[in-house]
Structures are given as C-alpha cells and as structure tokens.
Motif scaffolding. Structure first.
Motif, PDB file in Angstrom:
ATOM      1  N   GLN A  24       0.815  -1.222   0.000  1.00  0.00           N
ATOM      2  CA  GLN A  24       0.000   0.000   0.000  1.00  0.00           C
ATOM      3  C   GLN A  24       0.846   1.269   0.000  1.00  0.00           C
ATOM      4  OE1 GLN A  24      -2.283   0.409   3.661  1.00  0.00           O
ATOM      5  NE2 GLN A  24      -0.730  -0.722   4.788  1.00  0.00           N
ATOM      6  N   TYR A  25       2.149   1.137   0.288  1.00  0.00           N
ATOM      7  CA  TYR A  25       3.045   2.287   0.335  1.00  0.00           C
ATOM      8  C   TYR A  25       3.964   2.367  -0.891  1.00  0.00           C
ATOM      9  CZ  TYR A  25       1.547   1.858   5.169  1.00  0.00           C
ATOM     10  OH  TYR A  25       0.796   1.733   6.314  1.00  0.00           O
ATOM     11  N   PHE A  26       3.656   1.586  -1.914  1.00  0.00           N
ATOM     12  CA  PHE A  26       4.463   1.541  -3.134  1.00  0.00           C
ATOM     13  C   PHE A  26       3.567   1.733  -4.349  1.00  0.00           C
ATOM     14  CE2 PHE A  26       7.311  -0.399  -0.204  1.00  0.00           C
ATOM     15  CZ  PHE A  26       8.586  -0.390  -0.755  1.00  0.00           C
ATOM     16  N   ILE A  27       4.130   2.350  -5.385  1.00  0.00           N
ATOM     17  CA  ILE A  27       3.532   2.335  -6.713  1.00  0.00           C
ATOM     18  C   ILE A  27       4.369   1.328  -7.493  1.00  0.00           C
ATOM     19  CG2 ILE A  27       3.199   3.621  -8.858  1.00  0.00           C
ATOM     20  CD1 ILE A  27       2.698   6.108  -7.131  1.00  0.00           C
ATOM     21  N   GLY A  28       3.737   0.290  -8.013  1.00  0.00           N
ATOM     22  CA  GLY A  28       4.458  -0.763  -8.719  1.00  0.00           C
ATOM     23  C   GLY A  28       4.779  -1.918  -7.793  1.00  0.00           C
ATOM     24  N   GLN A  29       5.497  -2.897  -8.339  1.00  0.00           N
ATOM     25  CA  GLN A  29       5.800  -4.118  -7.600  1.00  0.00           C
ATOM     26  C   GLN A  29       7.201  -4.092  -6.998  1.00  0.00           C
ATOM     27  OE1 GLN A  29       3.623  -6.948  -7.071  1.00  0.00           O
ATOM     28  NE2 GLN A  29       5.216  -7.047  -5.513  1.00  0.00           N
ATOM     29  N   ASN A  57       6.348   5.432  -1.361  1.00  0.00           N
ATOM     30  CA  ASN A  57       5.802   6.746  -1.021  1.00  0.00           C
ATOM     31  C   ASN A  57       6.855   7.571  -0.288  1.00  0.00           C
ATOM     32  OD1 ASN A  57       3.422   5.607  -1.927  1.00  0.00           O
ATOM     33  ND2 ASN A  57       2.289   5.973  -0.040  1.00  0.00           N
ATOM     34  N   TRP A  58       6.621   8.864  -0.242  1.00  0.00           N
ATOM     35  CA  TRP A  58       7.392   9.715   0.659  1.00  0.00           C
ATOM     36  C   TRP A  58       7.235   9.132   2.058  1.00  0.00           C
ATOM     37  CZ3 TRP A  58      10.498  13.673  -0.789  1.00  0.00           C
ATOM     38  CH2 TRP A  58      10.311  14.226  -2.057  1.00  0.00           C
ATOM     39  N   HIS A  59       8.277   9.164   2.846  1.00  0.00           N
ATOM     40  CA  HIS A  59       8.187   8.661   4.212  1.00  0.00           C
ATOM     41  C   HIS A  59       9.277   9.280   5.079  1.00  0.00           C
ATOM     42  CE1 HIS A  59      10.824   5.836   2.057  1.00  0.00           C
ATOM     43  NE2 HIS A  59      11.368   5.509   3.220  1.00  0.00           N
ATOM     44  N   ILE A  60       9.081   9.166   6.386  1.00  0.00           N
ATOM     45  CA  ILE A  60       9.999   9.702   7.394  1.00  0.00           C
ATOM     46  C   ILE A  60      10.282   8.588   8.392  1.00  0.00           C
ATOM     47  CG2 ILE A  60      10.253  11.378   9.279  1.00  0.00           C
ATOM     48  CD1 ILE A  60       8.199  13.153   7.771  1.00  0.00           C
ATOM     49  N   HIS A  61      11.533   8.479   8.817  1.00  0.00           N
ATOM     50  CA  HIS A  61      11.892   7.555   9.895  1.00  0.00           C
ATOM     51  C   HIS A  61      12.032   8.374  11.177  1.00  0.00           C
ATOM     52  CE1 HIS A  61      12.500   4.286   7.086  1.00  0.00           C
ATOM     53  NE2 HIS A  61      13.051   5.190   6.287  1.00  0.00           N
ATOM     54  N   HIS A  62      11.204   8.052  12.166  1.00  0.00           N
ATOM     55  CA  HIS A  62      11.222   8.763  13.442  1.00  0.00           C
ATOM     56  C   HIS A  62      12.019   7.954  14.464  1.00  0.00           C
ATOM     57  CE1 HIS A  62       8.317  11.777  12.203  1.00  0.00           C
ATOM     58  NE2 HIS A  62       7.580  10.810  11.663  1.00  0.00           N
ATOM     59  N   ASP A  63      12.819   8.655  15.252  1.00  0.00           N
ATOM     60  CA  ASP A  63      13.646   8.025  16.287  1.00  0.00           C
ATOM     61  C   ASP A  63      14.559   6.963  15.694  1.00  0.00           C
ATOM     62  OD1 ASP A  63      12.425   9.590  18.317  1.00  0.00           O
ATOM     63  OD2 ASP A  63      10.712   8.196  18.299  1.00  0.00           O
ATOM     64  N   GLY A  64      15.110   7.265  14.534  1.00  0.00           N
ATOM     65  CA  GLY A  64      15.989   6.292  13.884  1.00  0.00           C
ATOM     66  C   GLY A  64      16.640   6.874  12.647  1.00  0.00           C
ATOM     67  N   TYR A  65      16.832   6.019  11.645  1.00  0.00           N
ATOM     68  CA  TYR A  65      17.542   6.381  10.425  1.00  0.00           C
ATOM     69  C   TYR A  65      17.300   5.292   9.392  1.00  0.00           C
ATOM     70  CZ  TYR A  65      20.606   2.903  12.456  1.00  0.00           C
ATOM     71  OH  TYR A  65      21.075   1.754  13.018  1.00  0.00           O
ATOM     72  N   LYS A 100      12.175  13.654   5.365  1.00  0.00           N
ATOM     73  CA  LYS A 100      11.184  13.151   4.417  1.00  0.00           C
ATOM     74  C   LYS A 100      11.894  12.798   3.107  1.00  0.00           C
ATOM     75  CE  LYS A 100       6.797  14.501   2.273  1.00  0.00           C
ATOM     76  NZ  LYS A 100       5.781  15.577   2.169  1.00  0.00           N
ATOM     77  N   HIS A 101      11.629  11.568   2.595  1.00  0.00           N
ATOM     78  CA  HIS A 101      12.330  11.095   1.406  1.00  0.00           C
ATOM     79  C   HIS A 101      11.547   9.971   0.726  1.00  0.00           C
ATOM     80  CE1 HIS A 101      13.408   8.129   4.426  1.00  0.00           C
ATOM     81  NE2 HIS A 101      13.780   7.321   3.444  1.00  0.00           N
ATOM     82  N   THR A 120      10.765   4.192  13.654  1.00  0.00           N
ATOM     83  CA  THR A 120       9.404   3.940  13.189  1.00  0.00           C
ATOM     84  C   THR A 120       9.134   4.745  11.935  1.00  0.00           C
ATOM     85  OG1 THR A 120       8.728   3.655  15.490  1.00  0.00           O
ATOM     86  CG2 THR A 120       6.980   4.044  13.875  1.00  0.00           C
ATOM     87  N   PRO A 121       8.711   4.088  10.843  1.00  0.00           N
ATOM     88  CA  PRO A 121       8.417   4.854   9.631  1.00  0.00           C
ATOM     89  C   PRO A 121       7.036   5.498   9.699  1.00  0.00           C
ATOM     90  CG  PRO A 121       8.059   2.531   9.226  1.00  0.00           C
ATOM     91  CD  PRO A 121       8.599   2.653  10.632  1.00  0.00           C
ATOM     92  N   GLU A 122       6.937   6.679   9.135  1.00  0.00           N
ATOM     93  CA  GLU A 122       5.649   7.332   8.919  1.00  0.00           C
ATOM     94  C   GLU A 122       5.475   7.428   7.410  1.00  0.00           C
ATOM     95  OE1 GLU A 122       3.357  11.618   9.522  1.00  0.00           O
ATOM     96  OE2 GLU A 122       5.419  11.392  10.237  1.00  0.00           O
ATOM     97  N   TRP A 123       4.512   6.688   6.892  1.00  0.00           N
ATOM     98  CA  TRP A 123       4.266   6.659   5.452  1.00  0.00           C
ATOM     99  C   TRP A 123       3.374   7.827   5.065  1.00  0.00           C
ATOM    100  CZ3 TRP A 123       7.211   3.827   2.447  1.00  0.00           C
ATOM    101  CH2 TRP A 123       7.874   2.731   3.009  1.00  0.00           C
ATOM    102  N   LEU A 124       3.757   8.514   3.973  1.00  0.00           N
ATOM    103  CA  LEU A 124       3.069   9.720   3.543  1.00  0.00           C
ATOM    104  C   LEU A 124       2.525   9.541   2.116  1.00  0.00           C
ATOM    105  CD1 LEU A 124       5.813  12.032   5.026  1.00  0.00           C
ATOM    106  CD2 LEU A 124       3.556  11.592   6.022  1.00  0.00           C
ATOM    107  N   GLU A 125       2.395  10.629   1.379  1.00  0.00           N
ATOM    108  CA  GLU A 125       1.772  10.598   0.063  1.00  0.00           C
ATOM    109  C   GLU A 125       2.647   9.883  -0.972  1.00  0.00           C
ATOM    110  OE1 GLU A 125       4.259  14.363   0.168  1.00  0.00           O
ATOM    111  OE2 GLU A 125       2.976  13.332   1.590  1.00  0.00           O
ATOM    112  N   PRO A 126       1.990   9.333  -2.005  1.00  0.00           N
ATOM    113  CA  PRO A 126       2.740   8.692  -3.089  1.00  0.00           C
ATOM    114  C   PRO A 126       3.550   9.710  -3.895  1.00  0.00           C
ATOM    115  CG  PRO A 126       0.405   8.113  -3.196  1.00  0.00           C
ATOM    116  CD  PRO A 126       0.556   9.206  -2.166  1.00  0.00           C
TER     117      PRO A 126
END
Length: 137
Positions: A24-29, A57-65, A100-101, A120-126
């Motif tokens: 659900q967080y990817f476009i394509g396979q 999708n764009w996403h952020i890693h919180h409390d990590g890398y 965000k990347h 922890t990842p936070e998944w954002l917009e495609p």
C-alpha cells in the motif's frame, strides 16, 4: 528496453517474496527478503528489489535512520526540497532521523538495495506519475 534484468534473479541476496506487507506504500511491484529480524537487535535489514518504475511513497523515519546500500540496477533517491539523485550499484545513502524522502527504480531499470532501518516509519503521500516522469536519467 528494460535494463539490469539480472537484478530480478537476486544480485547478491535473494529477491524475496512480493512485498505484500508494504504494497500500500508503493507504486508498482517490489520484493522483500528479510536479512535480519532479531528482536534483540534494534535494527531491521532487508533486501528490497523494485521492478522498473516502482517506487515507495514519501516517508519519514522517526527516532531512527535508514541506510541504503545499492547492490544492483538504477534507481532514484530524493529528500524533500532537494534534487533527486540517480543511484547505481555501490552507492550508499544515509537518511537521518526525521528527513522526508522516497526511493525506487528508474522507469526502465530494475533496482535493488539493502535497507538498514531503525526507528518507526511514517508513510506519507505517493510519488505521483507527474512528478516521477519529470526525472531524467
């Protein structure tokens, strides 16, 4: 013509199974082979393979890398507010906490990287087609 088709056979690590858990967080396979999933170690390591045109999708890693070790094919990495970087085997990306990347394959190449992830990842917009299709190799 599709470049780097050998990546679909696993260049260094196995390609793994279809990445249904995160589809659900990817476009394509994409495909995922978990390399380290030890609860005593606070880091996950996985081999991620992208079919041509696939990206997360764009996403952020919180409390990590996240560290990306590119092992095959050609792909993109982009941080918010910066130009996209073309990636090839041997490239290393360091994504710091809170940045965000997104990352994924080029339009015409398979792409594979080992992802070393903490936090922890936070998944954002495609990353939409209009944005993605503007990228030039």
């Amino acid at each position: 013509m599709v470049k780097h088709e050998e990546v679909k056979n696993g260049v260094i690590f196995p390609i793994g199974e279809k990445n249904d858990t995160y589809a659900q967080y990817f476009i394509g396979q994409s495909y995922l082979e978990t390399l380290v999933a030890d609860p005593a170690v606070n880091v996950g390591v996985g081999n991620v393979t992208f079919e041509p045109g696939c990206r997360n999708n764009w996403h952020i890693h919180h409390d990590g890398y996240q560290l990306l070790l590119v092992t095959g094919g050609e792909g993109w990495y982009q941080e918010e507010g910066k130009a996209a970087q073309l990636l090839k085997a041997g490239d290393v990306i360091v994504t710091h906490d809170g940045v965000k990347h997104w990352h994924g394959a080029t339009k015409d190449s398979w792409f594979e990287h080992v992802a070393i992830t903490a936090g922890t990842p936070e998944w954002l917009e495609p990353v939409g087609d209009e944005w993605y299709n503007k990228l030039e190799q």
